[in-house]
Design an enzyme around this catalytic site. Structure first.
Site, mmCIF file in Angstrom:
data_model
loop_
_atom_site.group_PDB
_atom_site.id
_atom_site.type_symbol
_atom_site.label_atom_id
_atom_site.label_comp_id
_atom_site.label_asym_id
_atom_site.label_seq_id
_atom_site.Cartn_x
_atom_site.Cartn_y
_atom_site.Cartn_z
ATOM 1 N N HIS A 1 0.457 -1.464 0.138
ATOM 2 C CA HIS A 1 -0.451 -0.026 0.161
ATOM 3 C C HIS A 1 0.931 1.197 -0.048
ATOM 4 O O HIS A 1 0.699 1.971 -0.939
ATOM 5 C CB HIS A 1 -0.806 0.147 1.475
ATOM 6 C CG HIS A 1 -2.121 1.204 1.182
ATOM 7 N ND1 HIS A 1 -3.227 0.711 1.578
ATOM 8 C CD2 HIS A 1 -0.803 2.788 1.750
ATOM 9 C CE1 HIS A 1 -3.764 2.599 1.586
ATOM 10 N NE2 HIS A 1 -2.562 3.258 1.747
ATOM 11 N N GLU A 2 2.022 1.499 0.855
ATOM 12 C CA GLU A 2 2.698 2.608 0.600
ATOM 13 C C GLU A 2 3.525 2.967 0.328
ATOM 14 O O GLU A 2 3.471 3.710 -1.130
ATOM 15 C CB GLU A 2 3.171 2.751 2.470
ATOM 16 C CG GLU A 2 2.834 2.811 3.475
ATOM 17 C CD GLU A 2 2.108 3.901 3.243
ATOM 18 O OE1 GLU A 2 2.111 4.538 3.009
ATOM 19 O OE2 GLU A 2 0.974 4.289 4.526
ATOM 20 N N HIS B 1 1.899 4.278 -3.287
ATOM 21 C CA HIS B 1 1.471 5.431 -2.757
ATOM 22 C C HIS B 1 2.896 6.459 -3.765
ATOM 23 O O HIS B 1 3.008 7.528 -4.166
ATOM 24 C CB HIS B 1 1.637 6.087 -1.828
ATOM 25 C CG HIS B 1 0.104 6.339 -0.937
ATOM 26 N ND1 HIS B 1 -0.973 6.774 -1.174
ATOM 27 C CD2 HIS B 1 -0.006 5.450 0.347
ATOM 28 C CE1 HIS B 1 -2.002 6.277 -0.833
ATOM 29 N NE2 HIS B 1 -1.303 5.137 0.461
#
Length: 221
Positions: A24-25, A28
């Site tokens: 998820h990170e 980004h």
């Protein structure tokens, strides 16, 4: 004494939520990089190495506690840094960077559900190695959908706040700024006070209606 299945659920949930939060990170940072901001790359954060991302409390203790309690399991990793001033179109690109995290969780859930369906078609019904693989895939799908829908809540520091902000103007934006000041107390009340004191769990209801139902639909279970 905890059963083998219960231990597997706790350990599996924590391990898979760590993996999912890291992806998820990185998502980004990768989208920010593609849109013109090299901050995450320069900081060495465009890597799937968990040591670069995991937060001891948010990535380990929080999901371990939630798995032990038996509620929805989610976590957070150290946010990947980015500089919105480097983005080519900041107003649009900030939304795309925010959406990258939840989108990565949806893609992981889709891959997990496809693998689950393929493995389930070969399963004999016995409590063999494939049984534990199926359990792990179920956890993986549900964990990712939980992370996706949790992060879409429009309260800082969650991604939903960055998605909503560009859509607000004038008095609506000013009102939202005021709400932002109380975002962490609001989250703490919703996460812990309401369920434990009043027996009312709006977050659990929300995640059951979204992540729970979608997981069932995707896996056909």
């Amino acid at each position: 004494m905890l059963s083998n299945q219960r231990i597997f659920m706790i350990v599996g949930s924590v391990a898979l939520v760590m993996l999912s939060a890291v992806v998820h990170e990185v998502a980004h940072g990768w989208v920010a990089y593609k849109l013109g901001d090299p901050t995450a790359k320069q900081a060495g954060r465009l890597t799937l190495n968990p040591l670069a991302h995991l937060d001891p409390v948010g990535s380990v203790l929080l999901p371990l506690l939630m798995a032990w309690i038996g509620g929805p399991v989610f976590a957070f990793a150290k946010p990947v840094p980015y500089n919105p001033y480097n983005l080519r179109n900041p107003r649009r690109d900030e939304v795309l960077v925010a959406l990258a995290g939840p989108t990565s969780n949806l893609l992981q859930a889709l891959v997990g559900s496809l693998a689950f369906r393929l493995a389930f078609a070969s399963w004999s019904g016995a409590a063999d190695a494939l049984y534990w693989v199926l359990m792990a895939l179920q956890i993986y799908v549900y964990v990712n959908l939980t992370l996706m829908f949790f992060n879409l809540i429009p309260l800082p520091p969650l991604d939903g706040s960055k998605i909503v902000m560009p859509l607000l103007h004038g008095s609506a934006r000013q009102s939202y700024y005021k709400i932002q000041q109380y975002s962490m107390p609001i989250l703490l009340v919703v996460l812990y006070v309401l369920p434990s004191v009043l027996g009312f769990d709006p977050l659990g209801m929300y995640l059951d209606a979204t992540a729970g139902n979608l997981a069932t639909l995707m896996m056909g279970a």
